[in-house]
Design a protein around this motif. Structure first.
Motif, short mmCIF file in Angstrom:
data_model
loop_
_atom_site.label_atom_id
_atom_site.label_comp_id
_atom_site.label_asym_id
_atom_site.label_seq_id
_atom_site.Cartn_x
_atom_site.Cartn_y
_atom_site.Cartn_z
N GLY A 284 43.78 61.91 40.86
CA GLY A 284 42.87 60.77 41.04
C GLY A 284 42.99 59.77 39.91
N TRP A 285 43.02 60.28 38.65
CA TRP A 285 43.17 59.40 37.50
C TRP A 285 44.51 58.68 37.54
N THR A 286 45.54 59.37 37.93
CA THR A 286 46.86 58.75 38.02
C THR A 286 46.86 57.65 39.07
N ALA A 287 46.25 57.91 40.22
CA ALA A 287 46.18 56.90 41.28
C ALA A 287 45.37 55.69 40.80
N ALA A 288 44.28 55.95 40.09
CA ALA A 288 43.46 54.84 39.58
C ALA A 288 44.24 54.03 38.56
N ALA A 289 45.00 54.70 37.69
CA ALA A 289 45.79 53.98 36.68
C ALA A 289 46.87 53.15 37.34
N ILE A 290 47.50 53.68 38.38
CA ILE A 290 48.53 52.92 39.09
C ILE A 290 47.91 51.71 39.77
N ALA A 291 46.72 51.87 40.36
CA ALA A 291 46.06 50.75 41.04
C ALA A 291 45.70 49.65 40.07
N GLN A 292 45.39 50.00 38.79
CA GLN A 292 45.02 48.99 37.81
C GLN A 292 46.22 48.38 37.11
N SER A 293 47.37 48.95 37.29
CA SER A 293 48.58 48.46 36.64
C SER A 293 48.96 47.09 37.17
N HIS A 294 49.51 46.26 36.29
CA HIS A 294 49.97 44.92 36.69
C HIS A 294 51.13 45.00 37.67
N ASP A 295 51.88 46.10 37.62
CA ASP A 295 53.09 46.23 38.42
C ASP A 295 52.84 46.91 39.77
N ALA A 296 51.60 47.30 40.05
CA ALA A 296 51.32 48.00 41.30
C ALA A 296 51.54 47.07 42.48
N HIS A 297 52.36 47.51 43.40
CA HIS A 297 52.68 46.70 44.57
C HIS A 297 51.47 46.58 45.48
N GLY A 298 51.18 45.37 45.95
CA GLY A 298 50.10 45.18 46.90
C GLY A 298 48.72 45.08 46.27
N ILE A 299 48.63 45.11 44.96
CA ILE A 299 47.34 45.03 44.28
C ILE A 299 47.21 43.63 43.68
N ALA A 300 46.21 42.89 44.13
CA ALA A 300 45.98 41.54 43.59
C ALA A 300 45.13 41.65 42.33
N LYS A 301 45.48 40.86 41.32
CA LYS A 301 44.73 40.84 40.08
C LYS A 301 44.40 39.39 39.75
N PRO A 302 43.13 39.12 39.44
CA PRO A 302 42.78 37.74 39.12
C PRO A 302 43.44 37.27 37.83
N ASN A 303 43.69 35.98 37.76
CA ASN A 303 44.28 35.35 36.59
C ASN A 303 43.19 34.52 35.92
N LEU A 304 42.80 34.88 34.71
CA LEU A 304 41.77 34.15 33.99
C LEU A 304 42.31 32.78 33.58
N VAL A 305 41.66 31.73 34.05
CA VAL A 305 42.08 30.36 33.75
C VAL A 305 41.24 29.78 32.61
N LEU A 306 39.95 30.07 32.63
CA LEU A 306 39.04 29.51 31.63
C LEU A 306 37.88 30.46 31.43
N GLN A 307 37.55 30.71 30.18
CA GLN A 307 36.34 31.46 29.85
C GLN A 307 35.68 30.70 28.73
N GLN A 308 34.44 30.28 28.95
CA GLN A 308 33.78 29.44 27.97
C GLN A 308 32.28 29.69 28.03
N VAL A 309 31.65 29.81 26.89
CA VAL A 309 30.20 29.93 26.84
C VAL A 309 29.65 28.52 27.01
N VAL A 310 28.70 28.37 27.94
CA VAL A 310 28.11 27.06 28.18
C VAL A 310 26.60 27.13 28.05
#
Length: 138
Positions: free
Chosen positions: A14-40
């Motif tokens: 289970g841990w291995t599957a979770a680590a693979i799912a969080q990997s940047h290289d996991a096929h078919g897994i979308a990961k958001p790209n942070l464009v801006l982070q700002q305290v307002v």
């Protein structure tokens, strides 16, 4: 297989599957790209603020009216470049793939100073029924 060994194997897999799912290289897994982070500052304090997502297109030379906002506005540039002039500050230009936050209560105008179309996405969180902008005479 003994029960505790089976449970340990299942947890490890289970841990291995979770680590693979969080990997940047996991096929078919979308990961958001942070464009801006700002305290307002100046976000609405309502229990149920309104979220607006808008788009705008600017032809070469187009500009916004001279205005202020009551709450911060986030602008994400899809195409072209957007130049923001805030009262008392040097103009700021953001290009496609970049974002900026327009502060509340500051007089401003935005421009397309390029030779092509500029397209933006605008995110505005405000108290319900708050106007998006307040026009000013310039």
């Amino acid at each position: 297989m003994r029960p505790h060994l089976a449970l340990g194997t299942a947890i490890a897999l289970g841990w291995t599957a979770a680590a693979i799912a969080q990997s940047h290289d996991a096929h078919g897994i979308a990961k958001p790209n942070l464009v801006l982070q700002q305290v307002v500052e100046g976000l609405p304090k309502d229990d149920k603020p309104s979220v607006r997502v808008m788009t705008a297109s600017f032809k070469p030379g187009d500009k916004t009216v001279y205005h202020t906002h009551r709450f911060p506005v986030t602008v994400y540039v899809l195409e072209g470049a957007f130049t923001l002039e805030l009262a008392g500050k040097a103009p700021l230009t953001v290009k496609a793939g970049e974002a900026l936050v327009e502060p509340p209560g500051v007089a401003m105008t935005g421009y397309n100073r390029t030779d092509g179309e500029t397209r933006v996405v605008i995110f505005y969180v405000s108290a319900v029924d708050t106007p998006f902008l307040d026009p000013l005479s310039h």
